[in-house]
Write an enzyme that holds these catalytic residues in place. Structure first.
Site, PDB file in Angstrom:
ATOM      1  CE  LYS A 103      -4.415   0.921   0.012  1.00 21.49           C
ATOM      2  NZ  LYS A 103      -5.492   0.114  -0.591  1.00 21.49           N
ATOM      3  CB  SER A 356      -5.799  -4.280 -10.194  1.00 21.00           C
ATOM      4  OG  SER A 356      -6.147  -2.935 -10.026  1.00 21.00           O
TER       5      SER A 356
END
Ligand code: NAD
Length: 435
Positions: A103, A356
């Protein structure tokens, strides 16, 4: 300081009661592989220089290159980014994608920046983290307050640094720049597939099922739009500025049109014109929306929205977590004692990372699929993993979240164990001793 990460880690304690985890695996799941903090100097439009703080955390890459979004928000910090990277690791494993978790984020209020400042900041962030990302290493994507345009700038900056076209470095790009069809709606679409599986299993009739959605952003809007099209009744919506409620039902597309015409970047749901009159809405606060008497409360804003303070006041019959970590562990216990099931984030919002993954596959193959094919493939994965998780929860009489962690951690543990653990190295008989 590490409150959110400690809370995220406490889920592992629950899972431990139901799985034999090697000490090696547990130890590795408690520490991010890499946690990078960077300073990003940006020349502002008025000529001044501002330095922003950015982060990139890669939690674990045993199952493949790490994958995870980039968040722009004033509250972004290392604790939050680390927690989100841990959840990404679990999530990719829950839906069986060949990725680890990561992240990133920048502590910034993007609504205060001009578009040119936003572009300079986004490109500066990529220059700062370019050494640790790459299509075979770590692949960012959008998250809160970042979008396809920003991903396009970032991918372009990376190409300029590397002197070659590498669209697979970032997903969630605009379709004209190698983005995948279906990516923008994927998180909401995936969440709807999970809800439909749940509804079929629990005899919920969509036409009789009322839904309140907290967070009318990318994920929340597409979920509400698609759920409404699928026959569910959306009765309340909110964003950071406030919410609206109508027992007759709201039309998410109409509300979004209204929101967009008022102001593009600043989220506004105050309804003082014909759109809301038509819907005979009532305005309500975010706190009130969470406590509405509805069949499904959808959490699609930020983490820590349901805590021990408001969990006793929740009237919804079930919760659907589209945001990451919207229910903290204490609230989880209270809801479980009250018999309110929580469909967990690591499954429910995995549609985004799944498409994704499709984008990354298409970029690397140089061959692009149509939208129907993408949604069909997404449905196969979401339906399969949702069924598996619901059955696991029933068989073991555990919460859906514990079942999801169990399901994901078994895959991660399988991969880590293949490299050898303490048990393996200690028990190997007849091993030749090397000098
Ligand atoms: P977004 O920025 O598009 O939308 C966030 C929305 O939440 C905005 O409308 C904002 O006004 C609203 N909001 C913020 N604080 C609020 C509050 N206190 N009450 C009500 N609304 C509030 O972001 P997004 O991409 O839709 O992400 C939302 C959540 O879903 C995040 O937790 C994100 O990590 C998660 N998620 C998103 C994706 C994706 O593909 N977009 C994928 C997986 C998970």
């Amino acid at each position: 300081m590490t409150a959110l990460f400690d809370d995220a880690q406490s889920r592992l304690t629950d899972v431990m009661k139901h799985i034999e985890l090697s000490d090696d695996v547990l130890e590795r799941l408690q520490h991010p592989k890499l946690a990078l903090t960077v300073s990003i100097p940006v020349r502002m439009d008025d000529g001044s220089l501002r330095v922003f703080t950015g982060y990139r955390v890669q939690f674990d890459d045993t199952r493949g290159p790490t994958k995870g979004g980039i968040r722009y928000h004033p509250a972004v910090n290392l604790d939050e980014v680390t927690s989100l990277s841990f959840w990404m690791t679990i999530k990719c494993a829950v839906v069986g994608l060949p990725f680890g978790g990561a992240k990133g984020g920048i502590a910034v209020n993007p609504k205060e920046l001009s578009r040119l400042e936003l572009e300079r900041l986004s490109r500066g962030y990529i220059r700062a983290i370019a050494d640790v990302i790459g299509p075979k290493r770590d692949i960012p994507a959008p998250d809160v307050y970042t979008n396809a345009t920003i991903m396009g700038w970032m991918a372009n900056e990376y190409d300029q640094i590397m002197r070659e076209q590498l669209p697979g470095v970032i997903t969630g790009k605009p379709v004209h720049l190698g983005g995948s069809l279906g990516r923008e709606a994927a998180t909401g679409q995936g969440a709807l597939y999970v809800l439909q599986q749940w509804a079929a299993r629990n005899q919920l009739d969509p036409g009789q099922t009322t839904i309140a959605v907290q967070g009318f952003g990318n994920a929340g809007y597409h979920f509400a739009r698609l759920a409404s099209q699928a026959g569910f009744r959306i009765v309340a919506l909110s964003d950071s500025q406030g919410g609206i409620h109508s027992t007759a039902g709201l039309d998410p597309e109409l509300i979004m049109q209204h929101k967009r015409t008022r102001r593009e970047l600043k989220a506004m749901l105050y309804c003082d014109s014909s759109v809301c009159e038509e819907a005979s809405y009532e305005a309500l606060s975010n706190a009130d929306l969470l406590e509405l008497d509805v069949d499904v409360l959808v959490l699609a804003a930020l983490e820590n929205q349901i805590t021990e303070q408001n969990a006793p006041q929740i009237h919804a019959r079930q919760l659907l977590e589209i945001a990451n970590g919207p229910v903290d562990s204490r609230a989880d216990t209270i809801l479980s004692e009250r018999g309110i099931p929580v469909l967990p984030d690591v499954l429910v919002n995995a549609g985004g990372v799944t498409v994704s993954y499709f984008e990354w596959v298409q970029n690397r193959a140089g061959f692009y699929w149509d939208e129907d094919e993408i949604n069909e493939r997404l449905k196969i994965i979401m339906d399969r993993e949702a069924q598996c998780l619901f059955e696991l929860a029933d068989d073991k009489q555990i919460s859906l979240r514990t079942a999801a962690y169990l399901h994901g951690i078994e895959r991660i543990s399988g991969a880590m164990t293949e490299h050898g653990t303490r048990e393996y190295f200690q028990k190997q008989p007849g091993t030749r001793q090397h000098a």
